[in-house]
Scaffold this active site. Structure first.
Site, PDB file in Angstrom:
ATOM      1  N   ARG A   1      34.679  -3.570   2.635  1.00 17.37           N
ATOM      2  CA  ARG A   1      32.677  -4.232   3.695  1.00 17.37           C
ATOM      3  C   ARG A   1      32.936  -5.040   3.992  1.00 17.37           C
ATOM      4  O   ARG A   1      31.725  -5.025   4.153  1.00 17.37           O
ATOM      5  CB  ARG A   1      32.592  -4.903   2.031  1.00 17.37           C
TER       6      ARG A   1
ATOM      7  N   PHE B   1      31.976 -10.663  -0.455  1.00 16.08           N
ATOM      8  CA  PHE B   1      33.099  -9.732  -0.491  1.00 16.08           C
ATOM      9  C   PHE B   1      33.232  -9.326   0.766  1.00 16.08           C
ATOM     10  O   PHE B   1      33.528  -8.027   0.405  1.00 16.08           O
ATOM     11  CB  PHE B   1      32.324  -8.172  -1.471  1.00 16.08           C
TER      12      PHE B   1
ATOM     13  N   THR C   1      30.704  -0.452  -3.171  1.00 14.59           N
ATOM     14  CA  THR C   1      31.290   0.612  -2.631  1.00 14.59           C
ATOM     15  C   THR C   1      31.961   1.733  -3.395  1.00 14.59           C
ATOM     16  O   THR C   1      32.373   2.741  -3.631  1.00 14.59           O
ATOM     17  CB  THR C   1      31.817   0.290  -1.133  1.00 14.59           C
TER      18      THR C   1
ATOM     19  N   GLU D   1      24.471 -12.333  -3.607  1.00 16.58           N
ATOM     20  CA  GLU D   1      25.175 -11.636  -2.607  1.00 16.58           C
ATOM     21  C   GLU D   1      24.274 -12.933  -0.910  1.00 16.58           C
ATOM     22  O   GLU D   1      24.699 -13.497   0.136  1.00 16.58           O
ATOM     23  CB  GLU D   1      26.132 -11.495  -2.123  1.00 16.58           C
TER      24      GLU D   1
END
Lengths: 835, 490
Positions: free
Chosen positions: A334, A368, A466, A737
């Protein structure tokens, strides 16, 4: 045969018909537990009434960073007062592993090898927590020390052992683009890790049942994973393990995988002793045992032209993964996915390096890896701005993704929903960027000691796991015959207001007041095979799943009503706590009772999977994200050039929540995320000593922002009229986030203030966390560089006072790279873009 | 000798005959009473999740103070009234205005820190009428929240005064509670314990002096803001604890004319106003010690007596020329404070001796005093470096007297003799100060640790001398980021 006169629960009392229901979608509804939070009545795991005979468990930890265990003598532990049992790796009936990736690299208890200070070696169960804690210190363990790799630098310069395969993203020919670009810059950025500092530390309580059964109450973001891990450790089928979570006292990613250890340990003790078992580490131990945000060192090269347009980038993301894989693979992936932030790279090569170190295994943390990717993008922007003598905001805007072209990401997903140019233009206006830029220049020209800085940074954050298969969710809705509704789904309430938002979805669907709906504790026995509440996905996934369940029931009710009262289905309408069936109206409860009597099923599951997404990691191509969330922040700071201390004077935020499901909750996510992001980049510093011991292991030594650290002026706005272009739950956008990375504006404002001490001639390359020490050492280093690299023919007025100690004694400063071309920033600002 | 602990839990008198001397209020609440609204966040007095409100008599006045239940020993509640988050709701179940404001302003997210915030807000609500934003920040500095970013909690702190009828606040109940607490007062030594360990709380100085002679190995505890961590973090077993908090004579500040005599049991909160009146910047330093909860428990005497190299009181007191009064039995001696600190971990205190008072001389009219605290965070942090300066210039603008003292720069709080020597007799010019800065670098050999590197400590210490010069010579220069910025040029 049931008696038709069986009394049903009485209907809830009727309510006056308001304009709209309470707690509908888009309402700024209060948190569903707010009244319990403020009265101390909200129950966290440690507050659950303890079963009789409960044992308290404590962990015995490695004191070495890397060592073979020669011998373990646990007899002093066993003989300590109150001790009932002691457990080591030999006592694990199943697999001695709690890792989330199935790599068998994360033992529940180390047996022959310890790989970081704080790694659990054994557990002790005793009558009280105090007994267990004291006993855990009594083990005699003989170690044979092995060479320990403690830092990114040591790992990179050494054997470069990786905990998981790296990833490379490629678009265009980066080397050729760099070679051909009119200008180039390069350098290295260091960005520190971060402790989650959830206020409720890790905790689990296991209650043994009959056969293989065990019920685990645990503070976790991922009950299904806990279920799997407990089943593996106990060597029982998943059906024997029930995991329940009503709420967490904060998680932030730190309880996505890190709670596995505590749950598995208590389950083991519970099944071995037949007594309930609870494990709550002291805060200092929690810090040492659990993983944190990955710190990174990022090497970057960028090629660009005289207008500031990027031609190509090449970046290497070296991350401290710690001793095991945990989520380091997806986290470093990420980072690459966000190494573009909102900027178009015509050619790029982005590589990850998840390095093994003898430190705690780092893990998920809000963003993340995305934040670490984005700070690299923003550093590159700064390099270009300083090289060309332009305001960084100009360079940012110059490089935003385009609409119809310039819209391909380094992972070959086309950006189709870019709103950054408009969003940033709006913030630029409302925060009065250019006027304040002038004011700050004027202030800095005359101020002896204090310097101000200003920066406006954007955020573009990809929404979806993902790992594509995680993008699914289930829900379970029961309607009872009094019209009350029980709602359950796979998402975890950790303060983000998920239960509130999902209840709003169900309220909206049934058109009943939200108080009619009872969100119940997340439980693997109710909704199975759930995904972690992570990746900002909670309301997107669970909201849609709950909507599906509600719609199933609603469709049954509509079909029943249409048939029963002889009207077309379109004539059945749910509105404001009433149901209209043709021109007849009744309360929701009345309809439900009638439907029950007609044997209509009033319970349904719902399921949702995110459409459109796919990802081929090996090829580095796909559409990993369903959509992007956007935002921007402008920060103004004042720095004390004698001490490196600073304050954040003002922050303006404009953030994209789509059509917000709950503007009050979303605002809370934005404000809180911003302050947490700011903390990561400023005062929060993890400090290990030469033996690999974390010495900032509690709030006395690890400083998260306190009340007075928040911006003194804090203007937060949600982007108006911005429905998600994708079909998300009521066109809202994820918000967990993305706001975290708005905190980058503070780092860049600090950098701007630092740059003023060398008259904006050089990129300060301020690393994070920008503690006062790092700010001061950056000022000293910058002045030295300015004096040697680009002395002015006519020096400016004497700068603020120089310190006398050598700068080289201070905190590590960033590696020096090429870059600064010695041009000064223009004295007058460019005109703002037309709106 | 009284062998029964007495305090009020809300309106309920609790009388306890046996208690572990170092049992914390938090563990008692959660483990014994199963009152689980009060949370443990850190067990070291740094996060505020365990905040409770304690009512105590200060003279005859009832004061309500937010304190950390996690490091406060239960037995120190003798004669007090303890309020926890469970006490706030009305008999009809209605939320207290503080709670309602938190709900209305969306002040809770995960909710774990919330009871602590509610209790800090309650103390503010009970004691102060519509405080300004800076005061609210101070009142909340000891409560960490990881979710909200604080903004909605601060909004609640403003809004709570607009909810319901303030005058009718039933929780404070000052007159009745004061009477009840007065009835608990006595001049007996409280002696209570369990498992052969004792908690002794004398009521008078002679009692204290005698107890210390009789129990030479005892641990003296005032606010327990340090000793509390020995227990919660290091699990030290203290056989005998002698608590100074009931000794009313030690909790007084006496104005001797030329000096303030600050009893060793005076808390930071108690001392702040009196010290700030003499040395305004000292007051600002106290504002940044710990946070409200710690300042309500921790004492000036304790901060001196524990000999920490990073306590913030010693450098400021040394710069002010403070002396220490020590007592052993009937024997009393006084010494300049800097002489008390011998080396790291060793002070000039004999067995059975205790710090009775800190004597803070009043400043001469032409004295200038500044104190600077450098840490990663402005509030509730431990200093990397704490520097204090006191300057007197003669009629010609020469340095007639200079005292420079630093904490965090050596194993003890210590003066800077070389830098002082450079300055003495010189005109107070930037040139002289730069020479002194060079000398100052030689006065100390600081360590590197997690709070700061040695290099930063040296650099910032020398820079602080320059800041002191700027603040005393250039009234136009802006030098302060926090607090009352007027203090820079006061």
């Amino acid at each position: 045969m049931p008696d038709v006169t069986t009394p049903l629960a009485p209907p809830l009392p009727p309510v006056a018909l308001p304009d709209r229901i309470q707690g509908a979608a888009h309402d700024p509804r209060r948190h569903e537990s707010a009244h319990k939070h403020v009265s101390g009545e909200a129950v966290y795991v440690d507050d659950i009434a303890e079963p009789a005979g409960l044992l308290h468990v404590y962990l015995g930890l490695s004191t070495r960073a890397h060592a073979r265990i020669r011998s373990i003598d646990l007899s002093p532990v066993r003989q300590a007062p109150g001790v009932v049992a002691v457990f080591t790796a030999a006592d694990v009936p199943g697999v001695n592993d709690i890792g989330c990736m199935g790599k068998q690299d994360e033992p529940l208890f180390a047996s022959s090898l310890v790989e970081h200070v704080g790694q659990p070696v054994f557990a002790v169960a005793a009558e009280t927590r105090d007994h267990a804690r004291r006993a855990a210190r009594l083990a005699v363990i003989e170690y044979e020390d092995l060479p320990a790799v403690l830092t990114i630098a040591a790992a990179r310069d050494g054997e470069r052992t990786l905990v998981t395969p790296p990833m490379t993203l490629r678009v265009g020919d980066a080397d050729a683009a760099l070679a051909a670009a009119p200008h180039r810059a390069e350098g290295r950025l260091a960005v520190g890790g971060q402790e989650h500092f959830y206020l409720e530390s890790q905790i689990a309580m296991a209650v043994p049942g009959e056969d293989d059964d065990v019920l685990v109450h645990v503070s976790t973001q991922h009950p299904t994973e806990v279920q799997h891990i407990v089943a593996h450790v106990l060597h029982v089928p998943s059906h024997a393990v029930t995991v329940e979570v009503r709420r967490m006292g904060g998680g932030f990613g730190g309880k996505e995988t890190q709670s596995n250890l505590f749950a598995a340990c208590t389950a083991l003790v519970a099944k071995r002793t037949g007594r309930a078992a609870k494990l709550r580490p002291d805060r200092d131990d929690d810090f040492q045992i659990t993983g944190k945000r990955h710190d990174f060192e990022i090497d970057y090269r960028v090629g660009f032209d005289g207008s500031g347009l990027i031609h190509g980038v090449d970046m290497l993301f070296a991350a401290r993964a710690g001793y095991a894989a945990d989520l380091s693979g997806p986290v470093t992936d990420r980072a690459l996915f966000h190494a573009d932030n909102g900027y178009f790279y015509p050619a790029a090569r982005l590589e990850s390096l998840p390095l093994k170190t003898n430190t705690v295994s780092n893990t998920a943390f809000r963003g993340f890896g995305g934040p670490q990717g984005m700070v690299a993008a923003e550093r590159v922007i700064d390099e270009i701005a300083f090289a060309l003598g332009k305001d960084p905001l100009e360079i940012r805007k110059r490089n935003f993704y385009g609409d119809r072209d310039r819209n391909l990401t380094p992972y070959h997903q086309t950006v189709t929903d870019n709103i950054l140019p408009e969003l940033v233009a709006q913030l630029e206006r409302t925060c009065d960027y250019w006027t304040r830029r002038e004011d700050i220049r004027a202030f800095n020209r005359t101020s002896r000691i204090l310097r101000k800085g200003l920066a406006l940074t954007p955020v573009k954050f990809g929404i979806s796991f993902t790992a594509t298969h995680y993008n699914q969710a289930g829900a379970l809705v029961h309607v009872y015959t009094d019209g009350s509704i029980q709602l359950n789904h796979g998402g975890i309430e950790m303060g983000q207001g998920l239960y509130t938002k999902v209840a709003q979805v169900v309220a909206e669907e049934f058109q009943v007041d939200i108080d009619t709906i009872r969100p119940t504790a997340t439980n693997t026995g109710k909704v199975p095979n759930t995904s972690a509440t992570a990746a900002s996905s909670g309301s997107d996934l669970n909201g849609k799943a709950a909507q599906a369940a509600a719609r199933t029931i609603k469709e049954r009710l509509v079909a029943f009503a249409a048939e029963n009262w002889g009207v077309p289905a379109e004539a059945v309408r749910f509105e404001r706590n009433r149901v209209w069936v043709g021109d007849r109206d009744m309360s929701f409860a009345e309809l439900v009772r009638a439907a029950y009597m007609a044997r209509v099923q009033l319970s349904a599951t719902g399921f949702y999977k995110t459409p459109k997404i796919h990802w081929d990691r090996a090829a580095g191509r796909g559409t990993p994200f369903y959509y992007f969330a956007y935002g921007a922040a402008c920060a103004e700071v004042t720095v004390d050039t004698l001490t490196g201390e600073y304050v954040v004077d003002r922050v303006d935020i404009l953030h994209d929540c789509g059509r917000s499901l709950n503007p009050a909750i979303d605002r809370g996510q934005i404000e809180g995320g911003f302050v947490q992001g700011m903390g990561w980049l400023t005062m929060e510093e993890l400090w290990w000593d030469a033996q690999g011991r974390l010495r900032t292991h509690a709030p006395s030594t690890y400083k998260i922002p306190a009340c007075s650290d928040r911006p003194r002026i804090f203007n937060v706005a949600l982007l108006d009229d911005a429905p998600n272009r994708e079909d998300t739950i009521f066109r809202s956008k994820a918000v967990g986030e993305p706001p975290f990375m708005l905190g980058m504006s503070v780092l860049h404002a600090l950098s701007d203030a630092v740059a003023s001490t060398a008259d904006h001639r050089l990129c300060p390359r301020l690393d994070a966390p920008a503690t006062p020490e790092r700010v001061l050492s950056c000022i000293m280093a910058l002045r030295q560089r300015a004096a040697t690299e680009c002395p002015l023919p006519n020096p400016p007025p004497p700068p603020a006072v120089e310190g006398t100690a050598a700068a080289s004694q201070t905190a590590p400063s960033p590696a020096e790279g090429g870059g600064g071309t010695g041009r000064r920033q223009p004295v007058s600002a460019p005109p703002p873009d037309p709106a | 000798m009284r062998q029964r602990l007495r305090f009020y839990l809300g309106d309920e008198l609790r009388e306890i005959d046996a208690v572990d001397p170092t049992l914390t209020v938090l563990d008692w609440l959660r483990l014994s009473e199963r009152r689980v609204g009060t949370k443990e966040g850190c067990a070291e007095g740094d996060c505020g999740a365990c905040t409770v409100v304690v009512g105590r008599l200060d003279g005859d006045t009832l004061r309500y103070e937010a304190v950390n239940a996690c490091i406060r020993f239960l037995a120190t509640l003798d004669g007090c009234r303890l309020l926890t988050v469970e006490h706030l709701k009305g008999p009809d179940g209605a939320l207290h205005p503080v709670q309602q404001a938190m709900v209305d302003c969306h002040g809770s997210q995960c909710g774990f820190c919330t009871p602590g915030f509610v209790m800090s807000l309650l103390a503010l609500y009970l004691n102060e009428e519509r405080p300004d934003g800076r005061r609210i920040d101070d009142a909340l500095a000891g409560n960490l929240c990881r979710c909200t970013g604080y903004e909605p909690i601060v909004r609640a702190a403003h809004a709570m005064y607009d909810i319901g009828e303030r005058d009718s606040d039933r929780l404070a109940d000052r007159a009745a509670v004061a009477e009840r607490l007065k009835a608990l007062r006595d001049e007996e030594i409280l002696s209570i314990g369990a498992g052969g360990r004792r908690f002794l709380a004398p009521a008078t100085v002679p009692q204290l002096a005698q107890l210390l002679l009789d129990n030479p190995g005892a641990t003296i505890v005032a606010g327990a803001t340090d000793v509390g961590l020995w227990v919660t973090k290091f699990q030290r077993v203290l056989a005998t604890v002698i608590h100074t908090g009931r000794v009313r004579a030690l909790r007084r500040i006496e104005d001797r004319g030329d000096a303030l005599v600050i009893g060793a049991g005076v808390t930071y909160s108690d001392a702040a106003a009196g010290i700030a009146a003499l040395y305004p910047d000292f007051g600002e330093l106290i504002r940044r010690i710990g946070a409200e909860q710690v300042r309500n428990m921790g004492t000036i005497g304790g901060n001196v007596a524990n000999g920490s190299p990073i306590g913030d009181m010693p450098p400021a007191l040394i710069a002010c020329g403070a002396t220490l009064r020590l007592r052993r039995g009937e024997e009393i001696r006084e010494l300049p404070l800097e002489e008390f600190f011998i080396e790291y971990g060793r002070q000039d205190r004999r067995e059975g001796e205790f710090v009775e008072a800190v004597i803070l001389p009043k400043p001469a009219p032409d004295m200038r005093f500044r104190a600077y605290k450098i840490a990663k965070r402005f509030d509730q942090d431990i200093s990397a470096v704490c520097g204090a300066f006191r300057l007197t210039l003669d009629a010609d603008g020469r340095v007639a007297d200079i005292r420079i003292a630093f904490g965090g720069m050596a194993g003890t709080p210590r003066r800077a003799p070389a830098a002082e020597a450079v300055l003495l007799g010189r005109h107070w010019t930037e040139e002289a100060v730069r020479e002194a800065m060079a000398a100052l670098a030689g006065d100390y050999t600081p360590l590197s640790d997690w709070r700061a590197s040695a290099g930063y400590r040296s650099m910032v210490a020398t820079n602080l001398l320059m800041k002191f010069h700027v603040e005393t010579s250039d009234p136009a220069a802006e030098t302060r980021l926090v607090g009352d910025r007027r203090l820079a040029h006061a």
